[in-house]
Design an enzyme around this catalytic site. Structure first.
Site, PDB file in Angstrom:
ATOM      1  N   GLN A 168      -2.663 -12.443   7.472  1.00  0.00           N
ATOM      2  CA  GLN A 168      -2.836 -12.132   6.046  1.00  0.00           C
ATOM      3  C   GLN A 168      -2.062 -13.139   5.187  1.00  0.00           C
ATOM      4  O   GLN A 168      -2.566 -13.660   4.188  1.00  0.00           O
ATOM      5  CB  GLN A 168      -2.331 -10.707   5.780  1.00  0.00           C
ATOM      6  CG  GLN A 168      -2.142 -10.357   4.324  1.00  0.00           C
ATOM      7  CD  GLN A 168      -1.789  -8.899   4.147  1.00  0.00           C
ATOM      8  OE1 GLN A 168      -2.665  -8.055   4.188  1.00  0.00           O
ATOM      9  NE2 GLN A 168      -0.526  -8.577   3.949  1.00  0.00           N
ATOM     10  N   GLY A 205       4.779 -10.320   4.065  1.00  0.00           N
ATOM     11  CA  GLY A 205       5.544 -10.269   5.305  1.00  0.00           C
ATOM     12  C   GLY A 205       4.896 -11.063   6.426  1.00  0.00           C
ATOM     13  O   GLY A 205       3.667 -11.085   6.563  1.00  0.00           O
ATOM     14  N   MET A 242       0.851  -1.197   0.000  1.00  0.00           N
ATOM     15  CA  MET A 242       0.000   0.000   0.000  1.00  0.00           C
ATOM     16  C   MET A 242       0.886   1.246   0.000  1.00  0.00           C
ATOM     17  O   MET A 242       0.424   2.342   0.339  1.00  0.00           O
ATOM     18  CB  MET A 242      -0.921  -0.012   1.208  1.00  0.00           C
ATOM     19  CG  MET A 242      -1.868  -1.227   1.172  1.00  0.00           C
ATOM     20  SD  MET A 242      -3.366  -0.991   2.112  1.00  0.00           S
ATOM     21  CE  MET A 242      -2.704  -0.747   3.747  1.00  0.00           C
ATOM     22  N   GLN A 297     -10.358  -2.918   1.970  1.00  0.00           N
ATOM     23  CA  GLN A 297      -9.888  -3.627   3.167  1.00  0.00           C
ATOM     24  C   GLN A 297      -9.907  -2.745   4.411  1.00  0.00           C
ATOM     25  O   GLN A 297      -9.488  -3.175   5.481  1.00  0.00           O
ATOM     26  CB  GLN A 297      -8.504  -4.231   2.936  1.00  0.00           C
ATOM     27  CG  GLN A 297      -7.362  -3.232   2.862  1.00  0.00           C
ATOM     28  CD  GLN A 297      -6.087  -3.892   2.389  1.00  0.00           C
ATOM     29  OE1 GLN A 297      -5.975  -4.321   1.247  1.00  0.00           O
ATOM     30  NE2 GLN A 297      -5.103  -3.982   3.274  1.00  0.00           N
ATOM     31  N   HIS A 329       9.248  -3.286   3.583  1.00  0.00           N
ATOM     32  CA  HIS A 329       8.893  -3.496   2.169  1.00  0.00           C
ATOM     33  C   HIS A 329      10.143  -3.749   1.325  1.00  0.00           C
ATOM     34  O   HIS A 329      10.121  -4.598   0.424  1.00  0.00           O
ATOM     35  CB  HIS A 329       8.195  -2.252   1.599  1.00  0.00           C
ATOM     36  CG  HIS A 329       6.906  -1.869   2.262  1.00  0.00           C
ATOM     37  ND1 HIS A 329       6.771  -0.729   3.016  1.00  0.00           N
ATOM     38  CD2 HIS A 329       5.694  -2.475   2.283  1.00  0.00           C
ATOM     39  CE1 HIS A 329       5.528  -0.639   3.462  1.00  0.00           C
ATOM     40  NE2 HIS A 329       4.855  -1.687   3.038  1.00  0.00           N
ATOM     41  N   LYS A 360       5.080 -10.154   9.364  1.00  0.00           N
ATOM     42  CA  LYS A 360       4.519  -9.130  10.255  1.00  0.00           C
ATOM     43  C   LYS A 360       2.995  -9.242  10.263  1.00  0.00           C
ATOM     44  O   LYS A 360       2.355  -9.109  11.299  1.00  0.00           O
ATOM     45  CB  LYS A 360       4.981  -7.761   9.743  1.00  0.00           C
ATOM     46  CG  LYS A 360       4.093  -6.595  10.080  1.00  0.00           C
ATOM     47  CD  LYS A 360       4.561  -5.930  11.310  1.00  0.00           C
ATOM     48  CE  LYS A 360       3.766  -4.751  11.801  1.00  0.00           C
ATOM     49  NZ  LYS A 360       2.660  -4.265  11.077  1.00  0.00           N
ATOM     50  N   ASP A 361       2.405  -9.453   9.070  1.00  0.00           N
ATOM     51  CA  ASP A 361       0.962  -9.643   8.941  1.00  0.00           C
ATOM     52  C   ASP A 361       0.708 -11.145   8.767  1.00  0.00           C
ATOM     53  O   ASP A 361       0.292 -11.593   7.703  1.00  0.00           O
ATOM     54  CB  ASP A 361       0.440  -8.848   7.745  1.00  0.00           C
ATOM     55  CG  ASP A 361       0.727  -7.368   7.899  1.00  0.00           C
ATOM     56  OD1 ASP A 361       0.028  -6.712   8.672  1.00  0.00           O
ATOM     57  OD2 ASP A 361       1.701  -6.877   7.285  1.00  0.00           O
TER      58      ASP A 361
HETATM   59  P1  AMP Z   1       1.449  -2.943   3.478  1.00  0.00           P
HETATM   60  O1  AMP Z   1       2.009  -1.890   2.582  1.00  0.00           O
HETATM   61  O2  AMP Z   1       1.384  -2.564   4.917  1.00  0.00           O
HETATM   62  O3  AMP Z   1       0.162  -3.539   2.945  1.00  0.00           O
HETATM   63  O4  AMP Z   1       2.507  -4.135   3.451  1.00  0.00           O
HETATM   64  C1  AMP Z   1       2.909  -4.710   2.238  1.00  0.00           C
HETATM   65  C2  AMP Z   1       3.672  -5.962   2.540  1.00  0.00           C
HETATM   66  O5  AMP Z   1       4.822  -5.643   3.322  1.00  0.00           O
HETATM   67  C3  AMP Z   1       2.869  -6.997   3.340  1.00  0.00           C
HETATM   68  O6  AMP Z   1       3.145  -8.291   2.843  1.00  0.00           O
HETATM   69  C4  AMP Z   1       3.393  -6.804   4.731  1.00  0.00           C
HETATM   70  O7  AMP Z   1       3.289  -7.976   5.537  1.00  0.00           O
HETATM   71  C5  AMP Z   1       4.850  -6.476   4.467  1.00  0.00           C
HETATM   72  N1  AMP Z   1       5.442  -5.779   5.602  1.00  0.00           N
HETATM   73  C6  AMP Z   1       4.955  -4.677   6.237  1.00  0.00           C
HETATM   74  N2  AMP Z   1       5.761  -4.364   7.276  1.00  0.00           N
HETATM   75  C7  AMP Z   1       6.746  -5.285   7.305  1.00  0.00           C
HETATM   76  C8  AMP Z   1       7.873  -5.506   8.154  1.00  0.00           C
HETATM   77  N3  AMP Z   1       8.142  -4.715   9.198  1.00  0.00           N
HETATM   78  N4  AMP Z   1       8.684  -6.551   7.882  1.00  0.00           N
HETATM   79  C9  AMP Z   1       8.422  -7.383   6.837  1.00  0.00           C
HETATM   80  N5  AMP Z   1       7.375  -7.217   6.001  1.00  0.00           N
HETATM   81  C10 AMP Z   1       6.547  -6.190   6.235  1.00  0.00           C
END
Ligand code: AMP
Length: 280
Positions: free
Chosen positions: A150, A144, A26, A57, A33, A146-147
């Site tokens: 998901q 990630g 996002m 979402q 990322h 982290k989620d």
């Molecule tokens: P988002 O932009 O928050 O939707 O995240 C995009 C992707 O980056 C998702 O697969 C997240 O799980 C991953 N992500 C976000 N933060 C982290 C982090 N601190 N470490 C590893 N992956 C991450």
């Protein structure tokens, strides 16, 4: 690096790319990322990143309106990281006209934890990721840990719908003090940022308890809860669950995810660790 805004252009470019790894995001890109992008680059000759703040979402009380959208600096980061294609559509391109509801759901995985506190969230995630998979037809897709919920839901989606895409689970990247990186960390005021570290500290101390022989999940939850309440978090959940079924674990016998969601002011943070009890 090509920056593409329309589905038609994305399809046209896709043909040129060959084996492709996709990193759906996002935007508001941080080192978390960027680590996914590195893993994507190591996994396939071509890498695509999608940048789309997906409205479906977000719940009515979520932060869709204020979610950061620093597109030009994101594009610079992608170019510097050797990304081949960025797909950055607008809302009308992804959801033209009347919003047609498209539902892929796995209720046993999506109604617990985050799904319980953010009803409909994973339907939106599955909807947008399914669209991205059909538009860009990646061979690999990076998500990630982290989620972690998901990641599990999307693994189930790929498996259940027979998508020929390998999901790559990527480790959580943290700030030097342990706070899991997140685009939402920038909402924290300086005092909140100092308190925020308590989440990772509490999870790491739970990990140590498991190393020390604790197998009872309730003891871990209680310890984590004390540490978060001491820093005045509002706790949405502290859970110990099976990494595949996401069902609660009472006595740990194998790998277990300890997951936390908690709020500091108006910022909601999530984090998790995987623990593995030793044999004795
Ligand atoms: P988002 O932009 O928050 O939707 O995240 C995009 C992707 O980056 C998702 O697969 C997240 O799980 C991953 N992500 C976000 N933060 C982290 C982090 N601190 N470490 C590893 N992956 C991450």
């Amino acid at each position: 690096m090509k920056v593409i805004k329309t589905i038609a252009e994305a399809r046209a470019e896709r043909g040129e790319l060959g084996t492709l790894a996709l990193v759906p995001t996002m935007g508001a890109l941080h080192r978390g990322h960027m680590s996914l992008i590195e893993i994507a680059r190591r996994s396939a000759p071509r890498t695509a990143v999608s940048i789309f703040v997906n409205p479906t979402q977000f719940g009515a009380r979520d932060d869709f309106g204020k979610y950061p959208r620093p597109l030009s600096s994101d594009l610079e980061k992608c170019a510097a990281a050797g990304v081949d294609l960025v797909f950055a559509p607008d809302d009308a391109e992804m959801y033209p006209g009347e919003m047609m509801e498209t539902i892929v759901d796995f209720p046993s995985l999506t109604t617990v934890l985050e799904g319980k506190h953010r009803p409909g969230h994973f339907r939106g995630v599955c909807q947008v990721v399914a669209k991205l998979f059909n538009i860009l037809e990646p061979d690999f897709a990076c998500f990630g840990q982290k989620d972690f919920q998901q990641l599990r839901v999307l693994q189930a989606m790929v498996e259940m719908l027979n998508w020929n895409i390998e999901i790559l689970a990527c480790p959580t990247i943290r700030e030097p003090d342990g706070l899991a990186m997140s685009s939402r960390n920038q909402y924290l005021t300086p005092p909140e940022r100092e308190r925020a570290v308590a989440i990772s500290k509490a999870l790491f101390s739970a990990q140590e308890m498991v190393k020390g022989g604790v197998k009872q999940a309730s003891r871990l939850s209680t310890a984590v809860q004390h540490q978060l309440l001491a820093k005045h978090f509002q706790i949405d959940y502290i859970a110990s669950v099976d990494p595949i079924t996401l069902k609660p674990v009472e006595i740990m016998t194998g790998p277990t995810v300890i997951a936390v969601a908690a709020r500091l002011g108006s910022t909601r943070l999530i984090d998790n660790v995987v623990v593995e009890p030793g044999n004795d």
